[in-house]
Design an enzyme around this catalytic site. Structure first.
Site, PDB file in Angstrom:
ATOM      1  N   GLY A   1       7.366  -1.205   0.333  1.00  0.00           N
ATOM      2  CA  GLY A   1       7.828  -1.348   1.714  1.00  0.00           C
ATOM      3  C   GLY A   1       6.635  -1.286   2.646  1.00  0.00           C
TER       4      GLY A   1
ATOM      5  N   GLN B   1       2.140   0.169  10.404  1.00  0.00           N
ATOM      6  CA  GLN B   1       1.135   0.538   9.394  1.00  0.00           C
ATOM      7  C   GLN B   1      -0.051  -0.431   9.394  1.00  0.00           C
ATOM      8  OE1 GLN B   1       4.344   1.223   6.231  1.00  0.00           O
ATOM      9  NE2 GLN B   1       2.797   2.710   5.624  1.00  0.00           N
TER      10      GLN B   1
ATOM     11  N   CYS C   1       3.327   6.988   0.364  1.00  0.00           N
ATOM     12  CA  CYS C   1       3.173   6.245   1.618  1.00  0.00           C
ATOM     13  C   CYS C   1       1.820   5.548   1.590  1.00  0.00           C
ATOM     14  CB  CYS C   1       3.236   7.207   2.807  1.00  0.00           C
ATOM     15  SG  CYS C   1       3.074   6.357   4.396  1.00  0.00           S
ATOM     16  N   LEU C   2       1.819   4.261   1.919  1.00  0.00           N
ATOM     17  CA  LEU C   2       0.563   3.511   1.901  1.00  0.00           C
ATOM     18  C   LEU C   2      -0.412   4.036   2.951  1.00  0.00           C
ATOM     19  CD1 LEU C   2       1.993  -0.097   1.357  1.00  0.00           C
ATOM     20  CD2 LEU C   2       1.029   1.449  -0.355  1.00  0.00           C
TER      21      LEU C   2
ATOM     22  N   HIS D   1      12.572   5.796   5.065  1.00  0.00           N
ATOM     23  CA  HIS D   1      11.113   5.984   5.184  1.00  0.00           C
ATOM     24  C   HIS D   1      10.530   4.982   6.189  1.00  0.00           C
ATOM     25  CE1 HIS D   1       7.106   6.826   3.074  1.00  0.00           C
ATOM     26  NE2 HIS D   1       6.829   5.755   3.780  1.00  0.00           N
ATOM     27  N   GLU D   2      10.965   3.710   6.092  1.00  0.00           N
ATOM     28  CA  GLU D   2      10.396   2.672   6.973  1.00  0.00           C
ATOM     29  C   GLU D   2      10.906   2.810   8.410  1.00  0.00           C
ATOM     30  OE1 GLU D   2       7.959   1.252   5.763  1.00  0.00           O
ATOM     31  OE2 GLU D   2       8.340   1.555   3.627  1.00  0.00           O
TER      32      GLU D   2
ATOM     33  N   HIS E   1       8.949   5.288  10.051  1.00  0.00           N
ATOM     34  CA  HIS E   1       7.646   4.756  10.500  1.00  0.00           C
ATOM     35  C   HIS E   1       7.749   4.119  11.884  1.00  0.00           C
ATOM     36  CE1 HIS E   1       4.560   5.261   7.503  1.00  0.00           C
ATOM     37  NE2 HIS E   1       5.268   4.735   6.521  1.00  0.00           N
TER      38      HIS E   1
END
Ligand code: K1U
Ligand code: ZN
Length: 186
Positions: free
Chosen positions: A46, A51, A94-95, A136-137, A140
């Site tokens: 994702g 990000q 998480c990236l 999660h997204e 963000h």
């Protein structure tokens, strides 16, 4: 299409609240293409636009397993319309927080309303990994990180390590993927 750099904590832009977009805007389509290229390259399952430093409410996702055909999904202006009282624990990554994984408790199921790139409205009822990844997204795009859902002690430990790494100049994911000892957190 272009691969973009992924922001790493403690970059303050990750705490911004993203703005809604017009899905049919050609710039949004170009952003989505860049997001997929960046997400697949990372690799991740994702990605939220913030990000890559773009404060717009755009999310890309692909939950297909390694040997399965790609299943790219785009969520424009996603909103949680319902969350179950029942909760579930998943290990998240998480990236923007490379190489750190922790168990997070969240609602087990959610309903999410969103637009596609044609501007058509959809609502999905999600469970399992899709429910986790959507939450999660959507966090963000509201400036929330998964470490906000773990203990204060663990969060402060993670922040301390990444702030120290940022001071050394390790502000890209490549710095964390490098195997040289000087690049290891600690
Ligand atoms: O938003 C992000 O930072 C992407 C993140 C999404 C996510 C992962 C796990 C639970 C919730 C949300 C990632 O993609 S981390 C990398 C990852 O999970 C993965 C990478 C390659 C193969 C399989 C998983
Ligand atoms: Zn993340």
């Amino acid at each position: 299409m272009a691969k973009r750099d992924i922001l790493i904590i403690p970059d303050k832009r990750l705490r911004m609240k993203s703005e809604p977009v017009k899905p049919t805007d050609p710039a949004v389509r170009a952003l989505v293409e860049d997001m997929f290229e960046t997400m697949y390259d990372a690799p991740g399952i994702g990605l939220a636009a913030i990000q890559i430093g773009v404060p717009q409410r755009v999310v890309t996702m692909d939950l297909a397993k390694k040997d399965e055909p790609k299943e790219p999904q785009v969520f424009i202006n996603p909103e949680i319309t319902w969350a179950s009282d029942e909760r579930a624990i998943y290990e998240e990554g998480c990236l923007s927080i490379p190489e750190y994984y922790e168990e997070v408790e969240r609602p087990k199921m959610v309903k999410v309303k969103y637009l596609d790139l044609e501007g058509k409205e959809h609502e999905v009822e999600a469970d399992g990994l899709l429910a986790t990844c959507l939450q999660h997204e959507i966090d963000h795009i509201n400036g929330i990180l998964f470490i906000d859902h773990i203990s204060k002690l663990k969060r402060e430990m993670v922040m301390k390590k990444f702030k120290k790494a940022a001071k050394r100049g390790d502000t890209t994911r490549a710095a964390y993927q490098d195997d040289t000892p000087e690049h290891h957190l600690g």
